[in-house]
Design a protein around this motif. Structure first.
Motif, PDB file in Angstrom:
ATOM      1  N   THR A   1     -36.015  -8.616   6.389  1.00 58.94           N
ATOM      2  CA  THR A   1     -37.433  -8.980   6.416  1.00 58.94           C
ATOM      3  C   THR A   1     -37.630 -10.448   6.065  1.00 58.94           C
ATOM      4  O   THR A   1     -38.403 -11.163   6.719  1.00 58.94           O
ATOM      5  CB  THR A   1     -38.218  -8.093   5.432  1.00 58.94           C
ATOM      6  OG1 THR A   1     -38.061  -6.719   5.799  1.00 58.94           O
ATOM      7  CG2 THR A   1     -39.686  -8.452   5.434  1.00 58.94           C
ATOM      8  N   SER A   2     -36.920 -10.925   5.040  1.00 58.85           N
ATOM      9  CA  SER A   2     -37.036 -12.336   4.653  1.00 58.85           C
ATOM     10  C   SER A   2     -36.506 -13.248   5.747  1.00 58.85           C
ATOM     11  O   SER A   2     -37.041 -14.344   5.967  1.00 58.85           O
ATOM     12  CB  SER A   2     -36.275 -12.576   3.349  1.00 58.85           C
ATOM     13  OG  SER A   2     -36.818 -11.806   2.294  1.00 58.85           O
TER      14      SER A   2
ATOM     15  N   ARG B   1     -39.212 -13.493   8.383  1.00 61.95           N
ATOM     16  CA  ARG B   1     -40.299 -14.339   7.872  1.00 61.95           C
ATOM     17  C   ARG B   1     -39.885 -15.808   7.864  1.00 61.95           C
ATOM     18  O   ARG B   1     -40.692 -16.695   8.148  1.00 61.95           O
ATOM     19  CB  ARG B   1     -40.684 -13.883   6.468  1.00 61.95           C
ATOM     20  CG  ARG B   1     -41.421 -12.546   6.444  1.00 61.95           C
ATOM     21  CD  ARG B   1     -41.725 -12.096   5.026  1.00 61.95           C
ATOM     22  NE  ARG B   1     -42.506 -10.855   5.022  1.00 61.95           N
ATOM     23  CZ  ARG B   1     -42.875 -10.210   3.915  1.00 61.95           C
ATOM     24  NH1 ARG B   1     -42.509 -10.689   2.720  1.00 61.95           N
ATOM     25  NH2 ARG B   1     -43.593  -9.100   4.002  1.00 61.95           N
ATOM     26  N   TYR B   2     -38.627 -16.048   7.536  1.00 61.22           N
ATOM     27  CA  TYR B   2     -38.108 -17.419   7.573  1.00 61.22           C
ATOM     28  C   TYR B   2     -38.204 -17.986   8.988  1.00 61.22           C
ATOM     29  O   TYR B   2     -38.541 -19.166   9.183  1.00 61.22           O
ATOM     30  CB  TYR B   2     -36.659 -17.409   7.074  1.00 61.22           C
ATOM     31  CG  TYR B   2     -36.000 -18.760   6.983  1.00 61.22           C
ATOM     32  CD1 TYR B   2     -36.457 -19.732   6.110  1.00 61.22           C
ATOM     33  CD2 TYR B   2     -34.889 -19.068   7.773  1.00 61.22           C
ATOM     34  CE1 TYR B   2     -35.838 -20.964   6.025  1.00 61.22           C
ATOM     35  CE2 TYR B   2     -34.267 -20.295   7.705  1.00 61.22           C
ATOM     36  CZ  TYR B   2     -34.745 -21.243   6.821  1.00 61.22           C
ATOM     37  OH  TYR B   2     -34.142 -22.471   6.740  1.00 61.22           O
TER      38      TYR B   2
ATOM     39  N   PHE C   1     -34.311 -17.709  -0.785  1.00 58.09           N
ATOM     40  CA  PHE C   1     -33.833 -16.748   0.208  1.00 58.09           C
ATOM     41  C   PHE C   1     -32.408 -17.066   0.664  1.00 58.09           C
ATOM     42  O   PHE C   1     -31.551 -16.163   0.732  1.00 58.09           O
ATOM     43  CB  PHE C   1     -34.783 -16.744   1.409  1.00 58.09           C
ATOM     44  CG  PHE C   1     -34.173 -16.140   2.646  1.00 58.09           C
ATOM     45  CD1 PHE C   1     -33.817 -14.804   2.692  1.00 58.09           C
ATOM     46  CD2 PHE C   1     -33.927 -16.929   3.767  1.00 58.09           C
ATOM     47  CE1 PHE C   1     -33.246 -14.255   3.833  1.00 58.09           C
ATOM     48  CE2 PHE C   1     -33.351 -16.395   4.895  1.00 58.09           C
ATOM     49  CZ  PHE C   1     -33.002 -15.050   4.932  1.00 58.09           C
TER      50      PHE C   1
ATOM     51  N   LYS D   1     -34.532  -5.786   2.813  1.00 52.03           N
ATOM     52  CA  LYS D   1     -35.309  -6.901   2.269  1.00 52.03           C
ATOM     53  C   LYS D   1     -34.792  -8.241   2.796  1.00 52.03           C
ATOM     54  O   LYS D   1     -35.576  -9.143   3.104  1.00 52.03           O
ATOM     55  CB  LYS D   1     -35.261  -6.870   0.746  1.00 52.03           C
ATOM     56  CG  LYS D   1     -36.070  -5.746   0.125  1.00 52.03           C
ATOM     57  CD  LYS D   1     -36.030  -5.818  -1.399  1.00 52.03           C
ATOM     58  CE  LYS D   1     -36.880  -4.712  -2.014  1.00 52.03           C
ATOM     59  NZ  LYS D   1     -36.843  -4.753  -3.510  1.00 52.03           N
TER      60      LYS D   1
ATOM     61  N   TYR E   1     -44.740 -18.770   1.025  1.00 55.48           N
ATOM     62  CA  TYR E   1     -43.655 -18.750   2.005  1.00 55.48           C
ATOM     63  C   TYR E   1     -43.454 -20.107   2.685  1.00 55.48           C
ATOM     64  O   TYR E   1     -42.427 -20.326   3.320  1.00 55.48           O
ATOM     65  CB  TYR E   1     -43.945 -17.687   3.066  1.00 55.48           C
ATOM     66  CG  TYR E   1     -44.030 -16.290   2.494  1.00 55.48           C
ATOM     67  CD1 TYR E   1     -42.877 -15.570   2.197  1.00 55.48           C
ATOM     68  CD2 TYR E   1     -45.265 -15.695   2.239  1.00 55.48           C
ATOM     69  CE1 TYR E   1     -42.951 -14.296   1.673  1.00 55.48           C
ATOM     70  CE2 TYR E   1     -45.353 -14.420   1.703  1.00 55.48           C
ATOM     71  CZ  TYR E   1     -44.189 -13.725   1.418  1.00 55.48           C
ATOM     72  OH  TYR E   1     -44.254 -12.457   0.892  1.00 55.48           O
TER      73      TYR E   1
ATOM     74  N   TRP F   1     -39.199 -21.149  -1.881  1.00 60.05           N
ATOM     75  CA  TRP F   1     -38.974 -19.815  -1.322  1.00 60.05           C
ATOM     76  C   TRP F   1     -37.806 -19.815  -0.337  1.00 60.05           C
ATOM     77  O   TRP F   1     -36.962 -18.913  -0.344  1.00 60.05           O
ATOM     78  CB  TRP F   1     -40.247 -19.331  -0.624  1.00 60.05           C
ATOM     79  CG  TRP F   1     -40.076 -17.951  -0.046  1.00 60.05           C
ATOM     80  CD1 TRP F   1     -40.264 -16.767  -0.677  1.00 60.05           C
ATOM     81  CD2 TRP F   1     -39.640 -17.637   1.286  1.00 60.05           C
ATOM     82  NE1 TRP F   1     -39.985 -15.715   0.169  1.00 60.05           N
ATOM     83  CE2 TRP F   1     -39.588 -16.223   1.395  1.00 60.05           C
ATOM     84  CE3 TRP F   1     -39.287 -18.400   2.398  1.00 60.05           C
ATOM     85  CZ2 TRP F   1     -39.213 -15.571   2.555  1.00 60.05           C
ATOM     86  CZ3 TRP F   1     -38.902 -17.747   3.557  1.00 60.05           C
ATOM     87  CH2 TRP F   1     -38.866 -16.355   3.645  1.00 60.05           C
TER      88      TRP F   1
END
Length: 720
Positions: free
Chosen positions: A89-90, A93-94, A155, A86, A146, A151
């Motif tokens: 994945t974050s 995406r960041y 993260f 996870k 996001y 967010w």
């Protein structure tokens, strides 16, 4: 874990230098510089990941995460593999969100092109392949969360916490990386030894008092006290201070007595006298003032020892001796003495004895008001440090409470200790003017010195040498404030341009300035903070307990609060009409206190920007500018430089400046309780900076004035 690794690296380096393994040392330095684990410092790892993201280095980001996976994450149990996935994945995406926010769609398409084979089979990435083709993805309900700051912060905090727990649970090598546990154990043993020493000292005092009641001590009396034997402790102190010219004006500090709790202190015992004793047969024996309080002893000449000793205890009971003592004292004070050497003593005690005795025994300084029971503290002693010959600008105690560093307007720095005796350890003189100083936190023997020519020096007070000197900025040469992070890994430097008048001693109006963060290990600039709405001179800076927050007070009257994890301003507000001179966090760190040019002492809520919780107007001698008048109308004016107020360890009392010494107020809901005010006194010139050290058993208050005198007051709390 990170601090333990750094200390271990230093020990290994020292060992290699001692053994002469220079080639090994070079390889070690190279490996440390290329260390991808950053010495197990989580903040450095997060910074490295963010650097890859902001530079659009997808290859470097993937390689660094794979290294962390092989080195750290693969050792975890299988139950934590979902959390690692996870976080990965974050992180991707960041990276993608950052490319879109920066308008670099080419990097966005490159990401999906290179990662398509890996991500197309994962359900959480199914909807993300359309992202590069949406005109306004930040408005799309699927991707809108996001693009929010919340967010991204969530993260980064989650990743930070995960790595912190991971390093905390790692296996400790046999090489003893757990220094913190060793330090804690050593500290607990030292505290236990100190308690036992206090108990031993108290028992010795009680035993000595009992022995003094039973023994007869013989010694020859000085001529000037032969007729003063019936006076009490306070009268003897006043008499000897007039008779002995060389006696210091400030009584010596009773060091050992500071370790005794208030309830266990042994007061001076009332002397016992006989009706047949004459003034020549009684004396007061004074012991070393640094070990025991003044005590009265009975002396009987050898010629009358055989007769008086056998009748004292049988003929005269205790209460009759006390009555005779009071009668003889009244006669002695009401009649002039026939001996020439004793006449001045009668004039000395022309004031009522009761008030004089109470002031002496209570330890309260001149100018203190109120009953002793109403005062929050008892002033055990007050010493003076007079090695400076000009007005003081800064006076600070190090975090361990062992050393004091003081800086005067001539640029002379004195490093001195006060326990067990007051002694100068080092003197620093500089060709360039010095404007600021601050103690480093780790190690606490280092001192940061800011000059008026744009340089900051790190000075070792034990080795008495400069470790390094850095240049800040030629356009901003005046180093107004320094603040070291509690972790000791970095420090903040406030630099300002020359004032429009060209003087380095005053700032008539706000001038340009900058706030810079420096790394103490690499001696390199980490970043320069953004000062909005315009670059302005920062007068004062202060960290909170863990270094996550930094508060500053500026010449434009604004207070700025910086988030040291994101390295940006969290909030700012107009605090004073004029400059902000001094600012500090409260003990619970939910509020901030400040003193400004408008003479106001204000408490601010940091959770509600610009909201006052309390406000109080202080007199001018507490906020400055400070004025010292001299002969022929000469006046010396000094703008506040150092700390104008300081809190005790619990944050319930605050120490401020005044024209005659420090003033201590009780804080009630952030407001100063004038009724419980306590004056430390002792100064003949305005006090310009203060500090309060609670690292020792008794609180130590420092008050520094314009005549170069520094008073060190030892306080004992009266709390039950």
């Amino acid at each position: 874990m990170g601090s333990a690794v750094e200390r271990t690296d230093e020990h290994v380096r020292e060992y290699l230098i001692y053994r002469g393994f220079t080639s090994t040392l070079k390889h070690l330095d190279g490996d440390i510089k290329a260390d991808k684990e950053k010495g197990f410092r989580v903040d450095k790892i997060i910074d490295q990941l963010q650097q890859f993201v902001h530079s659009f280095d997808l290859f470097g980001l993937k390689e660094y995460w794979l290294y962390l996976d092989r080195r750290l994450f693969c050792r975890l149990e299988d139950v934590y593999r979902t959390t690692v996935n996870k976080l990965r994945t974050s992180l991707y995406r960041y990276y993608v969100i950052n490319t879109i926010q920066k308008g670099n769609l080419e990097k966005t398409q490159e990401f999906f092109h290179k990662q398509a084979s890996e991500l197309q089979g994962q359900a959480e990435w199914r909807d993300w392949f359309i992202l590069p083709f949406i005109p306004a993805p930040e408005q799309n309900p699927t991707f809108c969360p996001y693009f929010s700051r919340q967010w991204a912060d969530t993260f980064l905090v989650s990743l930070h916490n995960f790595l912190s727990v991971l390093f905390q649970c790692m296996h400790i090598l046999q090489l003893k990386l757990h220094f913190d546990a060793e330090v804690q154990r050593t500290t607990s043993l030292a505290e236990e030894n100190e308690q036992l020493r206090q108990l031993l000292f108290t028992l010795q005092m009680e035993s000595r008092d009992q022995r003094d009641e039973d023994e007869m001590v013989h010694h020859k009396l000085p001529s000037y006290v032969q007729n003063m034997d019936l006076l009490g402790d306070t009268e003897l102190d006043s008499m000897t201070s007039q008779r002995t010219v060389s006696t210091a004006t400030t009584p010596p500090r009773n060091f050992f007595s500071t370790f005794l709790p208030q309830g266990r202190r042994t007061p001076g015992k009332t002397p016992q006298f006989t009706s047949t004793s004459s003034p020549r047969q009684i004396a007061i024996g004074r012991k070393d003032p640094t070990t025991n309080p003044v005590r009265m002893r009975q002396v009987i000449p050898q010629s009358q020892l055989s007769t008086n000793q056998s009748t004292n205890h049988t003929t005269h009971p205790r209460h009759k001796r006390i009555q005779d003592h009071e009668k003889e004292r009244k006669e002695l004070l009401s009649k002039p003495s026939s001996q020439g050497e004793a006449e001045p003593v009668t004039e000395t005690f022309s004031k009522p004895l009761e008030s004089s005795s109470s002031n002496s025994r209570s330890g309260l300084g001149e100018g203190e008001r109120g009953d002793l029971s109403e005062q929050p503290f008892i002033k055990l002693s007050q010493e003076e440090y007079g090695e400076h010959h000009s007005s003081i600008m800064h006076c600070r105690v190090d975090c361990s409470g062992r050393r004091v560093a003081s800086l005067d307007v001539d640029g002379v720095i004195k490093v001195w200790s006060f326990n067990p005796i007051m002694q100068t350890k080092a003197t620093v003189m500089s060709k360039s003017p010095l404007l600021s100083l601050e103690w480093a936190t780790k190690p606490d023997r280092l001192l940061l010195l800011g000059s008026g020519v744009g340089t900051v020096r790190l000075y070792d007070t034990e080795a008495k040498k400069n470790l390094y000197e850095i240049n800040i900025d030629e356009t901003h040469p005046r180093i107004l404030s320094l603040a070291c992070s509690p972790s000791g890994s970095s420090f903040v430097c406030s630099a300002a341009a020359l004032s429009r008048s060209g003087s380095c001693d005053s700032i008539p109006r706000p001038v340009s300035g900058q706030l810079v963060l420096w790394d103490t290990k690499t001696v390199k600039q980490q970043l320069q903070f953004s000062l909005e709405p315009e670059p302005v001179a920062i007068n004062c800076t202060a960290f909170n307990h863990n270094g996550n927050l930094l508060v500053t007070g500026a010449a434009d009257g604004l207070i700025r609060l910086f988030d040291m994890q994101q390295y940006e301003s969290a909030m700012s507000w107009r605090a004073h009409s004029g400059e902000v001179y001094s600012v500090e966090f409260s003990s619970d760190e939910n509020t901030v206190f400040s003193i400004g040019e408008d003479g106001k002492f204000i408490q601010w809520n940091i959770h509600r920007c610009g909201v006052k919780q309390s406000e109080q107007v202080l007199p001018q001698d507490a906020t400055g500018p400070f004025v010292l008048s001299g002969y022929s109308g000469y006046k010396q004016v000094q703008v506040p430089r150092g700390q104008l107020f300081a809190f005790d360890s619990e944050g319930q009392h605050v120490l401020t400046c005044s024209s005659t010494g420090g003033l201590i107020y009780r804080l009630t809901n952030g407001e100063l309780d004038v009724e419980s005010m306590m004056s430390l006194g002792g100064h003949k010139a305005p006090v310009v900076t203060v500090d309060w050290c609670s690292a020792v058993d008794c609180g130590i208050c420092l008050t520094a004035s314009m005549d170069g005198k520094i008073k060190l007051s030892t306080l004992l709390s009266q709390k039950s």
